[in-house]
Design a protein around this motif. Sequence first.
Motif, PDB file in Angstrom:
ATOM      1  N   ASN A   1       0.833  -1.206   0.000  1.00  0.00           N
ATOM      2  CA  ASN A   1       0.000   0.000   0.000  1.00  0.00           C
ATOM      3  C   ASN A   1       0.865   1.252   0.000  1.00  0.00           C
ATOM      4  OD1 ASN A   1      -2.219  -1.695   0.142  1.00  0.00           O
ATOM      5  ND2 ASN A   1      -2.624  -1.286   2.291  1.00  0.00           N
ATOM      6  N   SER A   2       1.911   1.223   0.793  1.00  0.00           N
ATOM      7  CA  SER A   2       2.826   2.359   0.857  1.00  0.00           C
ATOM      8  C   SER A   2       3.493   2.593  -0.497  1.00  0.00           C
ATOM      9  CB  SER A   2       3.870   2.106   1.943  1.00  0.00           C
ATOM     10  OG  SER A   2       4.734   3.199   2.053  1.00  0.00           O
ATOM     11  N   ASN A   3       3.868   1.516  -1.168  1.00  0.00           N
ATOM     12  CA  ASN A   3       4.492   1.646  -2.486  1.00  0.00           C
ATOM     13  C   ASN A   3       3.524   2.236  -3.507  1.00  0.00           C
ATOM     14  OD1 ASN A   3       6.911   0.596  -1.566  1.00  0.00           O
ATOM     15  ND2 ASN A   3       6.464  -1.476  -2.258  1.00  0.00           N
ATOM     16  N   HIS A   4       2.257   1.824  -3.471  1.00  0.00           N
ATOM     17  CA  HIS A   4       1.253   2.389  -4.382  1.00  0.00           C
ATOM     18  C   HIS A   4       1.055   3.880  -4.098  1.00  0.00           C
ATOM     19  CE1 HIS A   4       0.213  -1.300  -6.340  1.00  0.00           C
ATOM     20  NE2 HIS A   4      -0.195  -1.880  -5.224  1.00  0.00           N
ATOM     21  N   TYR A   5       1.026   4.243  -2.825  1.00  0.00           N
ATOM     22  CA  TYR A   5       0.847   5.645  -2.462  1.00  0.00           C
ATOM     23  C   TYR A   5       2.069   6.465  -2.899  1.00  0.00           C
ATOM     24  CZ  TYR A   5      -0.097   9.873   0.148  1.00  0.00           C
ATOM     25  OH  TYR A   5      -0.327  11.178   0.484  1.00  0.00           O
ATOM     26  N   THR A   6       3.255   5.936  -2.675  1.00  0.00           N
ATOM     27  CA  THR A   6       4.482   6.620  -3.093  1.00  0.00           C
ATOM     28  C   THR A   6       4.483   6.840  -4.600  1.00  0.00           C
ATOM     29  OG1 THR A   6       5.698   5.693  -1.226  1.00  0.00           O
ATOM     30  CG2 THR A   6       7.003   6.503  -3.079  1.00  0.00           C
ATOM     31  N   SER A   7       4.025   5.853  -5.340  1.00  0.00           N
ATOM     32  CA  SER A   7       3.934   5.984  -6.798  1.00  0.00           C
ATOM     33  C   SER A   7       2.957   7.087  -7.187  1.00  0.00           C
ATOM     34  CB  SER A   7       3.501   4.643  -7.403  1.00  0.00           C
ATOM     35  OG  SER A   7       3.328   4.761  -8.780  1.00  0.00           O
ATOM     36  N   PHE A   8       1.835   7.163  -6.487  1.00  0.00           N
ATOM     37  CA  PHE A   8       0.863   8.225  -6.738  1.00  0.00           C
ATOM     38  C   PHE A   8       1.485   9.595  -6.468  1.00  0.00           C
ATOM     39  CE2 PHE A   8      -2.015  11.024  -4.269  1.00  0.00           C
ATOM     40  CZ  PHE A   8      -2.688  11.580  -5.341  1.00  0.00           C
ATOM     41  N   VAL A   9       2.126   9.759  -5.324  1.00  0.00           N
ATOM     42  CA  VAL A   9       2.751  11.047  -4.975  1.00  0.00           C
ATOM     43  C   VAL A   9       3.810  11.410  -6.005  1.00  0.00           C
ATOM     44  CG1 VAL A   9       4.145  12.280  -3.258  1.00  0.00           C
ATOM     45  CG2 VAL A   9       2.219  10.858  -2.513  1.00  0.00           C
ATOM     46  N   SER A  10       4.582  10.446  -6.423  1.00  0.00           N
ATOM     47  CA  SER A  10       5.605  10.682  -7.441  1.00  0.00           C
ATOM     48  C   SER A  10       4.989  11.165  -8.754  1.00  0.00           C
ATOM     49  CB  SER A  10       6.402   9.397  -7.674  1.00  0.00           C
ATOM     50  OG  SER A  10       7.355   9.585  -8.676  1.00  0.00           O
ATOM     51  N   SER A  11       3.845  10.609  -9.117  1.00  0.00           N
ATOM     52  CA  SER A  11       3.181  11.047 -10.352  1.00  0.00           C
ATOM     53  C   SER A  11       2.693  12.491 -10.233  1.00  0.00           C
ATOM     54  CB  SER A  11       2.037  10.104 -10.729  1.00  0.00           C
ATOM     55  OG  SER A  11       0.965  10.186  -9.816  1.00  0.00           O
TER      56      SER A  11
ATOM     57  N   LEU B   1      -4.030   2.734  -6.718  1.00  0.00           N
ATOM     58  CA  LEU B   1      -4.090   2.894  -5.261  1.00  0.00           C
ATOM     59  C   LEU B   1      -5.448   2.453  -4.724  1.00  0.00           C
ATOM     60  CD1 LEU B   1      -2.546   3.973  -2.767  1.00  0.00           C
ATOM     61  CD2 LEU B   1      -3.443   6.236  -3.305  1.00  0.00           C
ATOM     62  N   ARG B   2      -6.502   2.905  -5.360  1.00  0.00           N
ATOM     63  CA  ARG B   2      -7.856   2.539  -4.928  1.00  0.00           C
ATOM     64  C   ARG B   2      -8.093   1.036  -5.021  1.00  0.00           C
ATOM     65  NH1 ARG B   2     -11.748   4.987  -8.603  1.00  0.00           N
ATOM     66  NH2 ARG B   2     -13.263   3.785  -7.435  1.00  0.00           N
ATOM     67  N   ASN B   3      -7.614   0.426  -6.077  1.00  0.00           N
ATOM     68  CA  ASN B   3      -7.868  -0.999  -6.307  1.00  0.00           C
ATOM     69  C   ASN B   3      -7.025  -1.911  -5.422  1.00  0.00           C
ATOM     70  OD1 ASN B   3      -9.735  -0.326  -8.262  1.00  0.00           O
ATOM     71  ND2 ASN B   3      -8.347  -0.702  -9.966  1.00  0.00           N
ATOM     72  N   ASN B   4      -5.958  -1.386  -4.848  1.00  0.00           N
ATOM     73  CA  ASN B   4      -5.044  -2.241  -4.099  1.00  0.00           C
ATOM     74  C   ASN B   4      -4.900  -1.877  -2.628  1.00  0.00           C
ATOM     75  OD1 ASN B   4      -3.808  -4.143  -6.149  1.00  0.00           O
ATOM     76  ND2 ASN B   4      -3.634  -2.157  -7.166  1.00  0.00           N
ATOM     77  N   THR B   5      -5.740  -0.981  -2.152  1.00  0.00           N
ATOM     78  CA  THR B   5      -5.697  -0.616  -0.737  1.00  0.00           C
ATOM     79  C   THR B   5      -7.106  -0.691  -0.176  1.00  0.00           C
ATOM     80  OG1 THR B   5      -6.027   1.736  -1.198  1.00  0.00           O
ATOM     81  CG2 THR B   5      -3.740   0.965  -1.049  1.00  0.00           C
ATOM     82  N   ASN B   6      -7.186  -0.522   1.123  1.00  0.00           N
ATOM     83  CA  ASN B   6      -8.500  -0.406   1.753  1.00  0.00           C
ATOM     84  C   ASN B   6      -9.016   0.983   1.445  1.00  0.00           C
ATOM     85  OD1 ASN B   6      -8.207  -2.956   2.849  1.00  0.00           O
ATOM     86  ND2 ASN B   6      -7.267  -2.167   4.716  1.00  0.00           N
TER      87      ASN B   6
ATOM     88  N   PRO C   1     -13.657   6.486   1.293  1.00  0.00           N
ATOM     89  CA  PRO C   1     -14.458   7.401   0.465  1.00  0.00           C
ATOM     90  C   PRO C   1     -13.639   8.588  -0.038  1.00  0.00           C
ATOM     91  CG  PRO C   1     -15.683   6.787   2.445  1.00  0.00           C
ATOM     92  CD  PRO C   1     -14.288   6.234   2.592  1.00  0.00           C
ATOM     93  N   GLN C   2     -12.625   9.010   0.716  1.00  0.00           N
ATOM     94  CA  GLN C   2     -11.780  10.116   0.277  1.00  0.00           C
ATOM     95  C   GLN C   2     -11.029   9.755  -1.002  1.00  0.00           C
ATOM     96  OE1 GLN C   2     -12.069  13.055   1.447  1.00  0.00           O
ATOM     97  NE2 GLN C   2     -13.329  12.397   3.152  1.00  0.00           N
ATOM     98  N   MET C   3     -10.609   8.503  -1.098  1.00  0.00           N
ATOM     99  CA  MET C   3      -9.881   8.047  -2.283  1.00  0.00           C
ATOM    100  C   MET C   3     -10.810   8.047  -3.496  1.00  0.00           C
ATOM    101  SD  MET C   3      -6.707   7.437  -2.626  1.00  0.00           S
ATOM    102  CE  MET C   3      -6.155   7.003  -1.000  1.00  0.00           C
TER     103      MET C   3
END
Length: 155
Positions: free
Chosen positions: A21-31, A72-77, A80-82
């Motif tokens: 989850n952290s890796n997906h979020y980091t990828s989002f922030v990087s984008s 991120l949405r598909n791979n984390t809990n 609603p904010q997401m």
Amino acid sequence: MGIILIVLYFNQSNTDKLEENSNHYTSFVSSVQTLEQTLTQIDDSKNDDELAVLMFDVYTSIIFVNDRITLLRNNTNSSPQMDTLSNEFLLVRNFYESQVRNHLSTKKELNFEIHTNFEEKIRLFLNDLPKDYESSKDFDQQLKKAMAHIKAIIN
């Protein structure tokens, strides 16, 4: 002995999921960082053709941000904010698409006031994003605060 192994397995599984989850979020922030960097390349010293290419680069960066949000949405809990963030960035994509289309089809000069506002809101969004991914109420509150800058773009 068996109970200890089960506890260790679930602990490792939870650790692996948190890291993923952290890796997906980091990828989002990087984008989003890439989007911001691309936006900063646009200025009034560029000719129409250069602006068109840079605007297209911004547009593709926005699409990539949308892809990272979906991942991120598909791979984390997903909270609603997401879901709201995903919707907001789809609206940003539509907003910027019309800016690109207008510039290309009418060869009108880029409205640098709109561009500067857009760039500033993306920068503020990036600055207010939570530093690390968590499945928590605090994370959701920080994300909601950051999203206020995105809402300001499309409203």
